[in-house]
Structures are given as structure tokens and as C-alpha cells.
Design an enzyme around this catalytic site. Structure first.
Site, PDB file in Angstrom:
ATOM      1  N   TYR A 118      37.573  35.830  39.194  1.00  0.00           N
ATOM      2  CA  TYR A 118      38.160  36.578  40.294  1.00  0.00           C
ATOM      3  C   TYR A 118      39.434  37.194  39.742  1.00  0.00           C
ATOM      4  CZ  TYR A 118      34.953  34.383  43.609  1.00  0.00           C
ATOM      5  OH  TYR A 118      33.833  33.976  44.294  1.00  0.00           O
ATOM      6  N   CYS A 119      39.394  38.475  39.449  1.00  0.00           N
ATOM      7  CA  CYS A 119      40.524  39.208  38.872  1.00  0.00           C
ATOM      8  C   CYS A 119      41.298  39.829  40.040  1.00  0.00           C
ATOM      9  CB  CYS A 119      40.000  40.277  37.920  1.00  0.00           C
ATOM     10  SG  CYS A 119      41.283  41.114  36.986  1.00  0.00           S
TER      11      CYS A 119
END
Length: 146
Positions: A118-119
Site C-alpha cells: 500500500y503506497c
């Protein structure tokens, strides 16, 4: 705690221009030049707009990208995923469920066992150190850090 999305006027007063661009206009902040990419404190990250709990420092890792990266959300029900076909590519956009803030993107190149990254944009987050969880109404997450 009950979370809700503020009005557009309240959002504009609350957020700085970058935070507004990222959360309300699907923007992206510069890598390595943001608040939390290199934050190593224990605590949780909440939606800067609604306060929804999103990620824990326990699930944060250094992806080398210059943005905070997490292996999973703190509460899966607080994030939604949408297909993003902007920039002539297909990606999975991550948004907060109640605040509907653009947070970042989800990629399948994270560490095992799930392999997810999850950037997330720092400008979409507010960090709450573990020492302030009770004071700020997030005491149910203290057990993560015992």
C-alpha cells in the site's frame, strides 16, 4: 468514535494546498520529500480528512520508493479500492471509505506472505504516536504496541 466527511468548505479550511490536491484531486506528493516516508515511530496513521484509522506502524516497511508503504490496512473496512486507469495504465487506487480521500495505490510487489504494498501519500495521513492514542480517542489500538 464516529467518523464523517467534512463539508468541502471545512476541508478547504483544514487542509494545506498539497493535502487538498492529494486527497480531493487524486494528486501525488513528491517521493522522499514528505512527512512520513522515513517515520519510524510507533503509532497509527489516520485519514487527515475524516480521522478514520487506516494503517499501523507495525505494518509499515521501507519499500525504497520514498512514500510510506504498508503491507495491509489497520482496518480493511476503512479502505476502499478502485480501478485507476489514469496515466495510461491500470492500477488499484486506495481511498478512505468514509472520507473518500485519495490515499495512494496498491501494488502486488510487497513483502511476503501477502505480497502487497500500500503506497500511501503522507499528505493524506495524520500520524498519531502510540503515546497519544488514548488522548486522541484511539485507545483501542494501544494493544498493538504492548
Amino acid at each position: 468514535m464516529e467518523y464523517q466527511k467534512p463539508t468541502e468548505d471545512q476541508i478547504r479550511r483544514k487542509l494545506d494546498p498539497l493535502e487538498h490536491k492529494v486527497t480531493q484531486q487524486n494528486g501525488t506528493e513528491p517521493p522522499f520529500q514528505n512527512r512520513y516516508w522515513d517515520n519510524h515511530q510507533e503509532g497509527i496513521y489516520v485519514d487527515i480528512v475524516s480521522g478514520e484509522p487506516l494503517f499501523s506502524s507495525k505494518d509499515k516497511f521501507d519499500s525504497g520508493t520514498g512514500w510510506p508503504s504498508f503491507t495491509k490496512p489497520l482496518n480493511k473496512e476503512n479502505v476502499s479500492e478502485k480501478t485507476d486507469t489514469s496515466l495510461n495504465m491500470s492500477r488499484t487506487e486506495v481511498r478512505s471509505r468514509i472520507g473518500d480521500s485519495h490515499l495512494g495505490h496498491l501494488f502486488p510487489d510487497g513483502p511476503q506472505p501477502a505480497g502487497l504494498r500500500y503506497c500511501i501519500n503522507s499528505a493524506a495521513l495524520r500520524f498519531i504516536p502510540k503515546e497519544q492514542l488514548t488522548e486522541q480517542g484511539y485507545e483501542q489500538y494501544l494493544e498493538l504496541f504492548s
